[in-house]
Design a protein around this motif. Structure first.
Motif, PDB file in Angstrom:
ATOM      1  N   ARG A 147      49.362 -17.277  42.346  1.00 52.96           N
ATOM      2  CA  ARG A 147      48.879 -18.845  43.071  1.00 52.96           C
ATOM      3  C   ARG A 147      50.134 -18.944  43.801  1.00 52.96           C
ATOM      4  O   ARG A 147      49.812 -18.905  44.877  1.00 52.96           O
ATOM      5  CB  ARG A 147      47.900 -19.615  42.282  1.00 52.96           C
ATOM      6  CG  ARG A 147      48.051 -21.255  43.044  1.00 52.96           C
ATOM      7  CD  ARG A 147      47.955 -22.140  42.344  1.00 52.96           C
ATOM      8  NE  ARG A 147      46.567 -21.942  41.421  1.00 52.96           N
ATOM      9  CZ  ARG A 147      45.590 -22.251  40.702  1.00 52.96           C
ATOM     10  NH1 ARG A 147      47.713 -22.351  39.530  1.00 52.96           N
ATOM     11  NH2 ARG A 147      44.990 -22.404  40.177  1.00 52.96           N
ATOM     12  N   ASN A 148      50.447 -18.757  42.905  1.00 59.00           N
ATOM     13  CA  ASN A 148      51.689 -19.750  43.359  1.00 59.00           C
ATOM     14  C   ASN A 148      53.119 -17.971  44.662  1.00 59.00           C
ATOM     15  O   ASN A 148      54.103 -17.921  45.266  1.00 59.00           O
ATOM     16  CB  ASN A 148      53.017 -19.410  42.734  1.00 59.00           C
ATOM     17  CG  ASN A 148      53.237 -21.051  41.481  1.00 59.00           C
ATOM     18  OD1 ASN A 148      52.680 -21.768  41.524  1.00 59.00           O
ATOM     19  ND2 ASN A 148      53.918 -20.956  40.182  1.00 59.00           N
ATOM     20  N   ALA A 149      52.617 -16.820  44.254  1.00 62.18           N
ATOM     21  CA  ALA A 149      52.563 -15.523  45.240  1.00 62.18           C
ATOM     22  C   ALA A 149      51.792 -16.067  46.148  1.00 62.18           C
ATOM     23  O   ALA A 149      51.969 -14.879  47.281  1.00 62.18           O
ATOM     24  CB  ALA A 149      52.462 -14.556  44.417  1.00 62.18           C
ATOM     25  N   GLY A 150      51.418 -16.607  46.765  1.00 58.50           N
ATOM     26  CA  GLY A 150      49.649 -17.184  48.469  1.00 58.50           C
ATOM     27  C   GLY A 150      49.273 -16.308  47.586  1.00 58.50           C
ATOM     28  O   GLY A 150      48.157 -16.012  48.858  1.00 58.50           O
ATOM     29  N   PHE A 151      48.386 -15.803  46.695  1.00 56.17           N
ATOM     30  CA  PHE A 151      46.700 -15.339  46.482  1.00 56.17           C
ATOM     31  C   PHE A 151      46.332 -16.327  46.042  1.00 56.17           C
ATOM     32  O   PHE A 151      46.384 -17.732  45.579  1.00 56.17           O
ATOM     33  CB  PHE A 151      47.249 -13.974  44.826  1.00 56.17           C
ATOM     34  CG  PHE A 151      47.591 -12.745  44.866  1.00 56.17           C
ATOM     35  CD1 PHE A 151      46.609 -12.094  45.808  1.00 56.17           C
ATOM     36  CD2 PHE A 151      49.141 -12.932  45.246  1.00 56.17           C
ATOM     37  CE1 PHE A 151      47.287 -10.509  45.663  1.00 56.17           C
ATOM     38  CE2 PHE A 151      49.751 -11.418  45.059  1.00 56.17           C
ATOM     39  CZ  PHE A 151      48.355 -10.532  45.638  1.00 56.17           C
ATOM     40  N   ILE A 152      45.172 -16.646  46.320  1.00 56.27           N
ATOM     41  CA  ILE A 152      44.180 -17.813  45.888  1.00 56.27           C
ATOM     42  C   ILE A 152      43.460 -17.815  45.555  1.00 56.27           C
ATOM     43  O   ILE A 152      42.300 -15.899  45.310  1.00 56.27           O
ATOM     44  CB  ILE A 152      43.328 -17.794  47.787  1.00 56.27           C
ATOM     45  CG1 ILE A 152      44.034 -18.137  48.615  1.00 56.27           C
ATOM     46  CG2 ILE A 152      42.092 -18.863  46.907  1.00 56.27           C
ATOM     47  CD1 ILE A 152      42.935 -18.220  49.814  1.00 56.27           C
ATOM     48  N   PRO A 153      43.127 -17.778  44.384  1.00 62.26           N
ATOM     49  CA  PRO A 153      41.817 -17.569  42.665  1.00 62.26           C
ATOM     50  C   PRO A 153      40.407 -17.740  43.303  1.00 62.26           C
ATOM     51  O   PRO A 153      39.953 -19.045  43.705  1.00 62.26           O
ATOM     52  CB  PRO A 153      42.467 -18.586  41.109  1.00 62.26           C
ATOM     53  CG  PRO A 153      44.023 -19.519  42.159  1.00 62.26           C
ATOM     54  CD  PRO A 153      43.808 -19.246  43.391  1.00 62.26           C
ATOM     55  N   VAL A 154      39.843 -16.888  43.264  1.00 62.06           N
ATOM     56  CA  VAL A 154      38.648 -16.996  43.145  1.00 62.06           C
ATOM     57  C   VAL A 154      37.064 -17.346  42.309  1.00 62.06           C
ATOM     58  O   VAL A 154      36.663 -18.311  42.036  1.00 62.06           O
ATOM     59  CB  VAL A 154      37.928 -16.226  43.866  1.00 62.06           C
ATOM     60  CG1 VAL A 154      36.330 -15.547  44.096  1.00 62.06           C
ATOM     61  CG2 VAL A 154      38.781 -15.444  45.208  1.00 62.06           C
ATOM     62  N   GLU A 155      37.340 -16.646  40.942  1.00 64.12           N
ATOM     63  CA  GLU A 155      36.520 -17.065  39.702  1.00 64.12           C
ATOM     64  C   GLU A 155      37.051 -16.402  38.815  1.00 64.12           C
ATOM     65  O   GLU A 155      37.795 -15.161  39.442  1.00 64.12           O
ATOM     66  CB  GLU A 155      34.823 -16.150  40.035  1.00 64.12           C
ATOM     67  CG  GLU A 155      34.684 -14.740  40.376  1.00 64.12           C
ATOM     68  CD  GLU A 155      33.450 -14.579  40.756  1.00 64.12           C
ATOM     69  OE1 GLU A 155      32.363 -14.704  39.881  1.00 64.12           O
ATOM     70  OE2 GLU A 155      33.480 -14.230  41.208  1.00 64.12           O
ATOM     71  N   THR A 156      36.494 -17.013  37.464  1.00 66.90           N
ATOM     72  CA  THR A 156      36.460 -15.610  36.423  1.00 66.90           C
ATOM     73  C   THR A 156      35.440 -15.473  35.669  1.00 66.90           C
ATOM     74  O   THR A 156      34.559 -15.999  35.871  1.00 66.90           O
ATOM     75  CB  THR A 156      37.905 -16.636  35.266  1.00 66.90           C
ATOM     76  OG1 THR A 156      38.981 -17.107  36.516  1.00 66.90           O
ATOM     77  CG2 THR A 156      37.965 -15.833  34.192  1.00 66.90           C
ATOM     78  N   LYS A 157      35.791 -13.869  35.558  1.00 73.59           N
ATOM     79  CA  LYS A 157      34.006 -13.746  34.616  1.00 73.59           C
ATOM     80  C   LYS A 157      34.526 -13.613  33.259  1.00 73.59           C
ATOM     81  O   LYS A 157      35.286 -12.719  33.218  1.00 73.59           O
ATOM     82  CB  LYS A 157      33.825 -11.891  35.780  1.00 73.59           C
ATOM     83  CG  LYS A 157      32.838 -12.683  37.248  1.00 73.59           C
ATOM     84  CD  LYS A 157      32.858 -11.048  37.583  1.00 73.59           C
ATOM     85  CE  LYS A 157      32.059 -11.079  38.933  1.00 73.59           C
ATOM     86  NZ  LYS A 157      31.945  -9.993  39.177  1.00 73.59           N
ATOM     87  N   ALA A 158      33.522 -13.632  32.229  1.00 72.53           N
ATOM     88  CA  ALA A 158      33.492 -13.952  31.064  1.00 72.53           C
ATOM     89  C   ALA A 158      34.137 -14.774  30.973  1.00 72.53           C
ATOM     90  O   ALA A 158      34.590 -16.027  30.930  1.00 72.53           O
ATOM     91  CB  ALA A 158      34.156 -12.502  30.808  1.00 72.53           C
ATOM     92  N   GLY A 159      33.633 -15.439  29.211  1.00 70.32           N
ATOM     93  CA  GLY A 159      34.175 -16.697  28.730  1.00 70.32           C
ATOM     94  C   GLY A 159      35.104 -16.527  27.743  1.00 70.32           C
ATOM     95  O   GLY A 159      35.858 -15.555  27.394  1.00 70.32           O
ATOM     96  N   THR A 160      35.014 -17.407  26.889  1.00 69.37           N
ATOM     97  CA  THR A 160      36.383 -17.208  25.396  1.00 69.37           C
ATOM     98  C   THR A 160      35.888 -16.195  25.015  1.00 69.37           C
ATOM     99  O   THR A 160      35.390 -15.804  24.358  1.00 69.37           O
ATOM    100  CB  THR A 160      36.666 -18.369  24.964  1.00 69.37           C
ATOM    101  OG1 THR A 160      36.662 -19.988  26.099  1.00 69.37           O
ATOM    102  CG2 THR A 160      37.791 -18.407  24.037  1.00 69.37           C
ATOM    103  N   ARG A 161      37.473 -15.808  24.449  1.00 70.19           N
ATOM    104  CA  ARG A 161      37.419 -14.704  23.185  1.00 70.19           C
ATOM    105  C   ARG A 161      36.630 -13.149  23.854  1.00 70.19           C
ATOM    106  O   ARG A 161      36.052 -13.141  23.014  1.00 70.19           O
ATOM    107  CB  ARG A 161      36.998 -14.738  22.414  1.00 70.19           C
ATOM    108  CG  ARG A 161      38.393 -16.513  21.639  1.00 70.19           C
ATOM    109  CD  ARG A 161      38.122 -15.947  19.787  1.00 70.19           C
ATOM    110  NE  ARG A 161      38.637 -15.100  19.455  1.00 70.19           N
ATOM    111  CZ  ARG A 161      38.582 -15.295  17.836  1.00 70.19           C
ATOM    112  NH1 ARG A 161      38.765 -16.271  17.486  1.00 70.19           N
ATOM    113  NH2 ARG A 161      38.350 -14.499  17.399  1.00 70.19           N
TER     114      ARG A 161
END
Length: 277
Positions: A147-161
């Protein structure tokens, strides 16, 4: 000479199978790593031609084969790393001993001793490898770096562990418009009893030939600088991750930045025609 060299390197001689008109097979077991069963079995063949006094005339020593190597691919990754760090250098050292001991008996007509050391340091199964850090902290550091480098987070696939999960980003083609080049970070993970990475390994995934949103008149200048902006942003993200996560690197491994592929936005190469025979 072969038996003594491998026994000196931590192997136990199991058998020597010598048959007439066939290669002699030396079988060794590696006992220096007690955590795994069955033990690694090393097979080495030698083609032997003897003179009337039963001396080599000549004899050819082949490369070692880990006969049951496929069985160790199911072991936890950290166990695989520990085993490799002991086993591969031990094989290298055995061949080095054979080279030294057999130097005076080497046939000069066949050139030098043909063996290249196989151990070149720690190598990760996937990508940069981290241990002892919480999964959530690792993802937070990765997302923050991009994010700090200029990329835009979209989504995260999969849950914890999860054993594998994807962090998806857009890199703006035209900073004035939504959408951009798709870029993904994959996290492959195994965990210790406390739920911390043991290890977690990250790799980037993106298609430099992907179809990009239309530039339009206002985006022509941005499109011309796309690859240079992307390369600089990607490098900045990696350097931030290095600074934030280097202390969590798997012991023995180093942080690396993979080489870039083709320039982002390049036309996809035409498929090579199948050869006609």
């Amino acid at each position: 000479m072969v038996s003594k060299a491998f026994q000196k390197s931590g192997f136990s001689l199991v058998a020597v199978d010598a048959q007439k008109n066939k290669s002699t097979i030396f079988q060794f077991r590696f006992d220096a790593y007690p955590k795994v069963e069955p033990k690694p079995m090393i097979f080495i063949s030698a083609d032997e031609l003897f003179d009337e006094r039963k001396r080599c005339n000549p004899c050819f020593l082949r490369f070692a084969e880990i006969r049951n190597a496929s069985e160790f691919q199911a072991l936890p990754w950290m166990t695989q790393y520990e085993l490799s760090a002991l086993l591969v250098p031990a094989i290298d050292n055995a061949y080095a001993t054979i080279e030294s001991s057999g130097r005076e008996h080497r046939d000069p007509a066949w050139g030098g001793f043909n063996y290249k050391r196989q151990w070149a340091g720690e190598r990760n199964l996937f990508g940069n490898s981290f241990t002892g850090i919480d999964e959530s902290s690792l993802k937070e550091a990765i997302v923050g770096a991009y994010r700090n480098a200029g990329f835009i987070p979209v989504e995260t696939k999969a849950g914890t562990r999860a054993s594998a999960q994807l962090l998806t980003f857009n890199f703006p083609v035209d900073p004035a418009k939504e959408g951009g080049a798709l870029y993904t970070v994959r996290i492959d993970s195994q965990y210790d009893v406390d739920g911390r990475c043991h290890p977690c390994e990250i790799t980037e995934q993106y298609d430099p030939y992907q179809q990009l949103p239309p530039a339009g008149l206002s985006g022509i200048a941005s499109r011309a600088t796309l690859d240079s902006r992307f390369t600089a942003a990607r490098s900045a993200a990696y350097e931030t991750m290095r600074a934030d996560l280097e202390r969590h690197l798997r012991p023995g491994s180093v942080f690396s930045i993979p080489p870039t592929q083709a320039a982002l936005g390049s036309p996809r190469p035409r498929p090579m025609p199948m050869p006609v025979t």
